[in-house]
Scaffold this motif. Structure first.
Motif, PDB file in Angstrom:
ATOM      1  N   UNK A 121       0.830  -1.208   0.000  1.00 23.74           N
ATOM      2  CA  UNK A 121       0.000   0.000   0.000  1.00 23.74           C
ATOM      3  C   UNK A 121       0.864   1.257   0.000  1.00 23.74           C
ATOM      4  N   UNK A 122       1.926   1.274   0.811  1.00 25.55           N
ATOM      5  CA  UNK A 122       2.807   2.443   0.867  1.00 25.55           C
ATOM      6  C   UNK A 122       3.530   2.637  -0.465  1.00 25.55           C
ATOM      7  N   UNK A 123       3.948   1.537  -1.097  1.00 31.31           N
ATOM      8  CA  UNK A 123       4.632   1.610  -2.389  1.00 31.31           C
ATOM      9  C   UNK A 123       3.706   2.193  -3.454  1.00 31.31           C
ATOM     10  N   UNK A 124       2.471   1.715  -3.495  1.00 30.28           N
ATOM     11  CA  UNK A 124       1.519   2.219  -4.491  1.00 30.28           C
ATOM     12  C   UNK A 124       1.210   3.686  -4.260  1.00 30.28           C
ATOM     13  N   UNK A 125       1.149   4.080  -3.018  1.00 28.56           N
ATOM     14  CA  UNK A 125       0.868   5.473  -2.716  1.00 28.56           C
ATOM     15  C   UNK A 125       1.964   6.378  -3.275  1.00 28.56           C
ATOM     16  N   UNK A 126       3.212   5.943  -3.161  1.00 31.32           N
ATOM     17  CA  UNK A 126       4.334   6.740  -3.676  1.00 31.32           C
ATOM     18  C   UNK A 126       4.331   6.758  -5.196  1.00 31.32           C
ATOM     19  N   UNK A 127       4.192   5.595  -5.830  1.00 36.47           N
ATOM     20  CA  UNK A 127       4.271   5.517  -7.289  1.00 36.47           C
ATOM     21  C   UNK A 127       3.103   6.202  -7.968  1.00 36.47           C
ATOM     22  N   UNK A 128       1.941   6.172  -7.336  1.00 36.40           N
ATOM     23  CA  UNK A 128       0.780   6.819  -7.950  1.00 36.40           C
ATOM     24  C   UNK A 128       0.797   8.328  -7.782  1.00 36.40           C
ATOM     25  N   UNK A 129       1.633   8.837  -6.910  1.00 34.45           N
ATOM     26  CA  UNK A 129       1.705  10.287  -6.701  1.00 34.45           C
ATOM     27  C   UNK A 129       2.862  10.909  -7.478  1.00 34.45           C
ATOM     28  N   UNK A 130       3.568  10.145  -8.275  1.00 38.82           N
ATOM     29  CA  UNK A 130       4.685  10.686  -9.040  1.00 38.82           C
ATOM     30  C   UNK A 130       4.153  11.609 -10.133  1.00 38.82           C
ATOM     31  N   UNK A 131       4.676  12.827 -10.211  1.00 39.69           N
ATOM     32  CA  UNK A 131       4.242  13.767 -11.246  1.00 39.69           C
ATOM     33  C   UNK A 131       5.362  14.657 -11.746  1.00 39.69           C
ATOM     34  N   UNK A 132       6.582  14.425 -11.315  1.00 40.35           N
ATOM     35  CA  UNK A 132       7.696  15.251 -11.767  1.00 40.35           C
ATOM     36  C   UNK A 132       8.976  14.432 -11.702  1.00 40.35           C
ATOM     37  N   UNK A 167       4.118  11.297 -20.186  1.00 40.76           N
ATOM     38  CA  UNK A 167       4.035   9.844 -20.055  1.00 40.76           C
ATOM     39  C   UNK A 167       5.323   9.285 -19.478  1.00 40.76           C
ATOM     40  N   UNK A 168       5.200   8.312 -18.600  1.00 41.58           N
ATOM     41  CA  UNK A 168       6.366   7.709 -17.968  1.00 41.58           C
ATOM     42  C   UNK A 168       7.101   6.838 -18.977  1.00 41.58           C
ATOM     43  N   UNK A 169       8.377   7.142 -19.246  1.00 39.86           N
ATOM     44  CA  UNK A 169       9.134   6.414 -20.259  1.00 39.86           C
ATOM     45  C   UNK A 169      10.358   5.712 -19.681  1.00 39.86           C
ATOM     46  N   UNK A 170      10.753   6.102 -18.469  1.00 38.74           N
ATOM     47  CA  UNK A 170      11.994   5.518 -17.940  1.00 38.74           C
ATOM     48  C   UNK A 170      12.045   5.743 -16.441  1.00 38.74           C
ATOM     49  N   UNK A 171      12.644   4.781 -15.733  1.00 37.40           N
ATOM     50  CA  UNK A 171      12.804   4.905 -14.292  1.00 37.40           C
ATOM     51  C   UNK A 171      14.206   4.419 -13.937  1.00 37.40           C
ATOM     52  N   UNK A 172      14.962   5.250 -13.208  1.00 36.76           N
ATOM     53  CA  UNK A 172      16.284   4.863 -12.721  1.00 36.76           C
ATOM     54  C   UNK A 172      16.265   4.962 -11.202  1.00 36.76           C
ATOM     55  N   UNK A 173      17.053   4.123 -10.567  1.00 34.71           N
ATOM     56  CA  UNK A 173      17.034   4.163  -9.112  1.00 34.71           C
ATOM     57  C   UNK A 173      18.126   3.319  -8.493  1.00 34.71           C
ATOM     58  N   UNK A 174      18.075   3.240  -7.174  1.00 32.01           N
ATOM     59  CA  UNK A 174      19.064   2.479  -6.400  1.00 32.01           C
ATOM     60  C   UNK A 174      18.351   1.707  -5.304  1.00 32.01           C
TER      61      UNK A 174
END
Length: 796
Positions: free
Chosen positions: A489-500, A533-540
């Motif tokens: 639930x916490x993960x979805x909350x973060x990913x669904x609020x991404x806008x920048x 539109x989301x085209x790429x995700x980078x992370x650690x």
């Protein structure tokens, strides 16, 4: 003046006679001889010229005596003004000898009036001689004209090959052709932008306007459309349509030759005469040859203009080209270098380099590489050039061949690769730095290109998740397959609020390949396109398992510290009370006999007080306030002495095994506490073996303490002595294992345990500088290992 007209084969005769009777005799004789004639009779010489100027006369008959004028004067006048006209004297007074002298002086013949029967044959012979003479003269004129024409054709060809301007060549040709025919007019039409233009003319009475050229009426139109020259000897007698320019300028005859090159009509050559003219068979082809020369000259001029235009274009391209261009001759001497090449070699003026061979302004090694390239085969290589400033540039050299006299030449195309090599070196260093950072980092890195593009995962990322390779991913939702259910639930909350495009982070638990959950800090930055539109995700991915464990331990330690302080205070006060109780009970017991019934009660009070004192000792040990007396102990000896007592603590259905370390290690510890801890651990193992089993004690020396341990806060490094107590009982589940060292936590039935056994062991080990590790698998057993710092045998 008498006129006799016949309908056919009319012979036009001029009779110069002052006697009417002789005129009739001559006319009678001509009729008798069978002539069809028109006789023009004049009596004086002054009337001859108007007749000859306005009429066509075939032969002239003249009397020797015409008043005051004799035949000699008449002959002189004819020879001066009309030498080609046959002149026959008809007289009755001159003798044979004098008549012969007239013939010698130029008269055609003579006939005596008393011999008029000779008149017919003499006239016929005179006409025949005239025709033959005219034919010979015409032939001579034709030969002379053809000779001039051949000379002109040769001269025009030379001028055309020499590149004479088309306008000048056309004007010279027009003038020469007109002069070849004497009184004639010429014109040369050429097309410019699809319209006819009068390029050259000669001897035209009236030049046409430009608007008159557009229709191209008359013979000009027919001449342009014809494949071969057209000759018209008499416009008035021709079946062709009437001319437009020709008639307006008074021309009577003409010849036309189209100027063609292959299938293209370039123009027309026209030649006109002011009188009817019988053109010889070869003469129209003279114009055709002239038209061919002019066509070739026009084509050559076009080619030359095209070549010059292309050369100018190529020169402009070379001058503006961003790459260096060098032209080398067969000796590899420089013939041309464009501005970009000058900049590559840092030259102020390339003209000073013209004629210098390659090794004089570059390097002998470059010359060798160029000479090794097979003839006609393009090739390329990379070479260095060192400038006067000391800077070294790396150039890509492309060599191509240019075929020319007498041998092949070469063209070099030069591209500066210095920045590219520097960029490649920087990129290589950057990549190496990136790989080193990735390899040295404890974090795992990943890069997902969506929806199904290439993905990247660093080795550490795979290692943290226990993966051999990155499977097919479906964006960030792939992480949901690994997340602990409580963290989804916490993960979805973060990913669904991404806008920048910013860094988002979340602490969560991810499952490895063994279905074990570990704590990680997940940091990622989404990348969006112009349509958001989301085209790429980078992370650690950062492992925070130890941090979470430390946090838990700190919280546990703080909790234990608080409980310990409370327990220590209670134990201290309670111990003071027990001292009074035990003291007074001992004093009371001394006053009573053994037979006294109160003695047994006092003994019960003493035993209860001693058990209470033992409980206070455990509380003090848990609270780390117990007074310890560390000393150097031989671990093997301690366990050997203790094993007999331990055997009495376990039932007969349990076996007790012991394995000692052959090095006989020493530790610095309180003996009583060590024995008490081992007794507690064996008792716990005994209680876990309700159906029988085996308890084993193991002593071993280690170079370092392995992790993880139950209390990483007190985890020490270096050589250690490990004492393990193991059983193959029912073991503990993860939740029990997590809480087993907490005070008063127990799984034993009520009345069989206080929950302070492992808590006391843990507190004593921490107080003594050691650490504790508990391994347990439900249904398989438990192993409790005590780690003590290894000391030398003579340590106090």
């Amino acid at each position: 003046m008498d006129h006799i007209d016949l309908s056919q084969n009319v012979l036009h005769i001029l009779l110069l006679e002052d006697e009417k009777r002789d005129v009739d005799l001559i006319r009678h004789q001509l009729i008798k001889d069978g002539f069809h004639f028109r006789l023009v009779h004049v009596a004086t010489l002054d009337k001859v010229e108007p007749i000859l100027r306005t009429q066509s006369i075939d032969v002239c008959l003249a009397d020797y005596h015409l008043g005051s004028i004799n035949g000699v004067e008449v002959l002189k006048w004819f020879r001066k003004n009309h030498a080609n006209l046959p002149l026959i004297f008809v007289s009755g007074v001159i003798g044979e000898d004098y008549a012969v002298d007239l013939v010698k002086d130029g008269a055609t013949d003579y006939v005596l009036k008393d011999r008029l029967f000779r008149l017919g044959p003499v006239i016929r012979r005179a006409l025949l001689d005239r025709d033959q003479s005219q034919q010979l003269l015409a032939a001579q004129h034709l030969l002379n004209r053809q000779a001039k024409q051949q000379s002109h054709l040769s001269q025009w060809s030379v001028w055309a090959l020499d590149g004479m301007a088309i306008e000048m060549l056309a004007q010279v040709m027009a003038q020469n052709m007109a002069q070849d025919w004497g009184e004639a007019a010429t014109s040369i039409l050429l097309f410019q932008s699809g319209r006819p233009c009068l390029a050259a003319h000669y001897n035209w009475p009236k030049l046409p306007e430009r608007s008159e050229l557009a229709p191209l009426d008359g013979w000009f139109r027919l001449g342009l459309a014809a494949d071969q020259p057209i000759a018209v000897p008499d416009f008035n007698q021709s079946s062709f349509p009437p001319g437009y320019w020709e008639i307006s300028n008074g021309f009577q005859a003409g010849v036309y030759a189209p100027i063609r090159y292959q299938n293209e009509v370039l123009g027309l050559i026209g030649l006109h005469t002011f009188t009817p003219f019988e053109f010889a068979e070869s003469e129209p082809f003279y114009l055709k040859s002239a038209a061919h020369i002019l066509a070739v000259a026009i084509h050559k001029a076009r080619l030359q203009a095209h070549i010059e235009e292309q050369a100018a274009t190529y020169l402009q391209l070379c001058e503006a080209a961003p790459i260096g261009i060098c032209h080398l001759d067969k000796e590899l001497a420089l013939r041309y270098m464009n501005p970009a090449g000058q900049r590559l070699f840092a030259l102020d003026d390339a003209q000073s380099m013209i004629g210098r061979v390659l090794e004089q302004w570059w390097s002998p090694s470059v010359r060798s590489r160029i000479e090794d390239i097979p003839l006609g085969q393009p090739n390329s290589f990379v070479a260095e050039v060192q400038l006067d400033s000391g800077q070294i540039r790396r150039l890509w050299v492309s060599v191509s061949w240019q075929w020319g006299e007498p041998n092949a030449q070469r063209v070099l195309c030069l591209v500066d690769l210095t920045r590219q090599y520097q960029a490649e070196a920087q990129l290589k260093a950057s990549l190496e730095r990136f790989h080193l950072v990735v390899q040295a980092s404890t974090d795992g890195f990943w890069d997902f290109v969506l929806p199904d593009g290439p993905t990247y995962a660093s080795p550490r990322f795979l290692e943290l998740l226990g993966l051999d390779h990155l499977p097919q991913i479906n964006g960030l939702a792939w992480f949901e397959e690994l997340l602990h259910p409580d963290d989804v639930a916490a993960f979805r909350l973060v990913t669904q609020s991404m806008n920048s495009q910013q860094v988002y982070q979340l602490e969560c638990r991810l499952r490895d390949e063994l279905a074990r959950f570990h704590w990680f800090k997940l940091r990622f930055m989404p990348l969006f396109n112009e349509q958001n539109g989301l085209v790429r995700v980078v992370g650690s991915l950062h492992d925070i398992e130890n941090r979470k464990l430390l946090e838990a331990q700190v919280i546990q330690s703080q909790k234990m510290e608080a409980i310990g302080r409370l327990a220590g205070g209670i134990a201290h006060d309670f111990n003071n009370l027990l001292t009074v109780i035990l003291g007074y009970s001992q004093l009371l017991d001394q006053t009573l006999d053994d037979s006294d019934p109160r003695h047994e009660r006092v003994v019960s009070i003493q035993q209860a007080g001693e058990r209470a004192a033992s409980l206070t000792q455990k509380l003090l040990a848990y609270s780390r306030r117990q007074i310890l007396k560390p000393q150097s102990l031989k671990v093997n000896a301690i366990l050997t002495d203790l094993v007999q007592m331990l055997r009495r603590l376990i039932p007969e259905n349990l076996s007790l095994g012991i394995e000692l370390d052959p090095t006989d290690p020493h530790i610095l510890f309180d003996r009583n506490q060590l024995e008490q801890m081992l007794i507690n651990l064996v008792v716990n193992a005994r209680d876990a073996l309700e159906q029988g089993g085996e308890i084993s004690l193991l002593v071993r020396c280690m170079t370092d303490v392995p992790g993880p341990v139950t209390d990483p806060i007190s985890h020490f490094r270096g050589p250690a002595v490990a004492i393990s107590v193991s059983d193959n009982g029912h073991g503990m589940n993860p939740q029990t294992l997590k809480n087993c060292c907490e005070p008063f936590f127990t799984t034993k039935p009520e009345g069989k345990g206080t929950g302070l056994g492992l808590a006391m062991v843990h507190g004593t080990m921490v107080q003594s500088g050691g650490c504790l590790q508990i391994d347990s698998v439900e249904g398989e057993g438990t192993t409790v290992t005590l780690f003590f710092p290894l000391v030398e045998s003579d340590s106090a």
